[in-house]
Design an enzyme around this catalytic site. Structure first.
Site: not given
Ligand code: 5RP
Length: 298
Positions: A207
């Site tokens: 991610k």
């Molecule tokens: C926390 C995460 C969150 O799940 C990620 O940031 C996704 O959320 P957003 O779309 O609000 O950024 O990994 O660390």
């Protein structure tokens, strides 16, 4: 042989990302995943739709370090109504067991690292969920924060590799969440480095954030699927455009939180994101669908 100059190279002489040549899938629909065992492939197929090849993960694990985030004060009230429209719920085991019905048909991306609150050094994370418990909860993947360039970089890499070892034993994929350290820019140079390190060390999903420039160099140099976080709340059309651009440049989906649950109409927004992720809709089509849902026309 560390070569700091090398990570700067994008399209200069000597580095070629072959951005126009898609990676060969070798018989399984998901990039880089053909050689896994059956259970891991099956879990990946419950996250990524085998028809579109993409996923819409709904991220609402933010409370694990920052408590009741805006939009997540009452997950039963605010988030459970979104559940039918996503492929995967990304959450903590505390929220899963306290609020999510066991009858859900969505797959589970389980937050598996934690430790420091937002008041402390965030990179000082340790493993926070046992693999046996993840299997007991029928998790389809584990999410592990990795802080490349952060103060506790090596510790977070060790969290990743330890869970990858256990995941390979039990058939559970690990999603490396590239978390930006304090001094690191959110640019393609950073995410190319972070995503590739995570994939090299065994993460089955990575991610990252979307970058306006050179995002395709991140996806093309990462041999496993990339999903993007949504980041801070932006206007609906901008969030749909970001998702479209990321998918068009090689991402396999979104793991989106605030841009859905902080929308003026989260139920409409998640369905608009779904159209972009699974039906190849343009941002304008997605927004029109959102507006129709808000107006009660769709
Ligand atoms: C926390 C995460 C969150 O799940 C990620 O940031 C996704 O959320 P957003 O779309 O609000 O950024 O990994 O660390």
């Amino acid at each position: 042989m560390a070569d700091l100059d090398d990570i700067d190279e994008v399209k200069k002489a000597g580095k070629n990302f072959h951005e126009d040549i898609p990676q060969e899938k070798n018989g399984f629909f998901l990039k880089g995943s053909a050689n896994y065992d059956w259970g891991m492939k099956n879990r990946l197929s419950s996250i990524f739709n085998p028809v579109s090849g993409n996923t819409l993960m709904l991220a609402f694990d933010h409370g694990y370090f920052q408590g009741p985030t805006t939009g997540l004060e009452r997950i039963d009230v605010n988030v459970l109504p979104l559940e039918p429209y996503c492929d995967t719920l990304m959450l903590t085991r505390g929220i899963l067991r306290s609020l999510v019905p066991g009858s859900t048909q969505r797959s589970i991306a389980m937050r598996a690292t934690g430790g420091p609150s937002i008041l402390r050094e965030l990179s000082n994370e340790i493993i926070a969920c046992d693999m046996e418990d993840a299997v007991r909860m029928n998790a389809s993947c584990l999410a592990v924060q990795v802080y490349i360039g952060g103060e506790y970089e090596t510790q977070t890499i060790h969290n990743l590799t330890r869970l990858v070892d256990l995941g390979l034993r039990y058939g559970v994929p690990v999603m490396a969440v590239t978390a930006v350290g304090k001094d690191m820019a959110r640019d393609a140079k950073y995410f190319r480095l972070a995503a590739r390190i995570c994939a090299e060390l065994g993460a089955q999903i990575v991610k990252t954030y979307y970058t306006a420039e050179d995002f395709r160099t991140i996806t093309s140099s990462c041999p496993v699927p990339i999903v993007i976080a949504g980041g801070k709340k932006i206007p609906e059309l901008d969030a749909l455009t970001m998702a479209r651009n990321a998918l068009d440049q090689g991402a396999n989906g979104v793991d989106m939180g605030r841009n859905i649950f902080q929308s003026d109409n989260p139920v409409a927004m998640i369905q608009a994101v779904r159209k972009v992720v699974h039906e190849n809709a343009s941002p304008a089509e997605g927004l029109a669908f959102y507006n129709d849902l808000v107006a009660g026309k769709a």
